[in-house]
Motif scaffolding. Sequence first.
Motif, PDB file in Angstrom:
ATOM      1  N   GLN A 175       8.098   7.115   1.844  1.00 26.77           N
ATOM      2  CA  GLN A 175       8.232   7.054   0.391  1.00 26.77           C
ATOM      3  C   GLN A 175       9.356   7.972  -0.024  1.00 26.77           C
ATOM      4  OE1 GLN A 175       4.644   7.970  -1.694  1.00 26.77           O
ATOM      5  NE2 GLN A 175       5.459   7.381  -3.667  1.00 26.77           N
ATOM      6  N   ARG A 186       3.891   7.191   2.650  1.00 26.09           N
ATOM      7  CA  ARG A 186       4.504   5.998   3.236  1.00 26.09           C
ATOM      8  C   ARG A 186       4.213   4.795   2.366  1.00 26.09           C
ATOM      9  NH1 ARG A 186       7.229   6.766   7.472  1.00 26.09           N
ATOM     10  NH2 ARG A 186       7.279   4.641   8.223  1.00 26.09           N
ATOM     11  N   VAL A 187       5.146   3.864   2.326  1.00 29.35           N
ATOM     12  CA  VAL A 187       4.984   2.612   1.597  1.00 29.35           C
ATOM     13  C   VAL A 187       4.899   1.491   2.637  1.00 29.35           C
ATOM     14  CG1 VAL A 187       6.020   1.029  -0.059  1.00 29.35           C
ATOM     15  CG2 VAL A 187       6.311   3.486  -0.351  1.00 29.35           C
ATOM     16  N   GLU A 188       3.813   0.727   2.583  1.00 29.53           N
ATOM     17  CA  GLU A 188       3.637  -0.395   3.506  1.00 29.53           C
ATOM     18  C   GLU A 188       3.732  -1.693   2.707  1.00 29.53           C
ATOM     19  OE1 GLU A 188      -0.003  -0.004   5.651  1.00 29.53           O
ATOM     20  OE2 GLU A 188       0.496   2.003   6.355  1.00 29.53           O
ATOM     21  N   GLY A 214       5.665  -4.085   7.335  1.00 32.66           N
ATOM     22  CA  GLY A 214       6.627  -2.994   7.461  1.00 32.66           C
ATOM     23  C   GLY A 214       6.138  -1.724   6.796  1.00 32.66           C
ATOM     24  N   SER A 215       6.541  -0.582   7.337  1.00 38.57           N
ATOM     25  CA  SER A 215       6.151   0.714   6.795  1.00 38.57           C
ATOM     26  C   SER A 215       7.402   1.569   6.650  1.00 38.57           C
ATOM     27  CB  SER A 215       5.149   1.382   7.735  1.00 38.57           C
ATOM     28  OG  SER A 215       4.795   2.651   7.241  1.00 38.57           O
ATOM     29  N   ASN A 272       0.853  -1.193   0.000  1.00 43.11           N
ATOM     30  CA  ASN A 272       0.000   0.000   0.000  1.00 43.11           C
ATOM     31  C   ASN A 272       0.881   1.232   0.000  1.00 43.11           C
ATOM     32  OD1 ASN A 272      -2.448  -1.451   0.223  1.00 43.11           O
ATOM     33  ND2 ASN A 272      -2.109  -1.710   2.420  1.00 43.11           N
ATOM     34  N   ILE A 273       0.499   2.219  -0.797  1.00 42.27           N
ATOM     35  CA  ILE A 273       1.205   3.497  -0.817  1.00 42.27           C
ATOM     36  C   ILE A 273       0.185   4.564  -0.488  1.00 42.27           C
ATOM     37  CG2 ILE A 273       2.545   5.129  -2.187  1.00 42.27           C
ATOM     38  CD1 ILE A 273       3.361   2.747  -3.954  1.00 42.27           C
TER      39      ILE A 273
END
Length: 132
Positions: free
Chosen positions: A124, A114-116, A120-121, A109-110
């Motif tokens: 970006q 943030r990119v998950e 983990g996160s 997910n973005i």
Amino acid sequence: ALLASLVPTAPPAVLTFLSEAAEALETLRNQGPAAGAPLVLSLRQQLRLARRGAAFPNDTLPSLHRTLLASFLPTAVRVQLEEVLQGCAKRAGLVTKGDEEGAGAYTINIADGRVEIGGGSFPQGKTTDEAL
């Protein structure tokens, strides 16, 4: 028994899989779309795969695919080969594709900078390099 005596460190599941796979390949080679295909597992190949399986038990099925050059087989033969080998692996008790814990469970997910990925996160990243 021969493989077990020559490679005593190999897990029993790997040895069972290799002997079942050799028999299944012999049968497969004489029927259906795989008739005449070069699906042979020699004793030398079984020994090499057993040694590899002793070191990396979860890599036995992919190693067999590489040994048989499965990616170069016609699609119909490759599909039939995959079904047969998956069946042999399950009967022998090997971990197969999709059986691993969490296999295919990762999501990406973005949002909000943030990119998950999975659990983990990460922030970006921003770059001025057009290649990235």
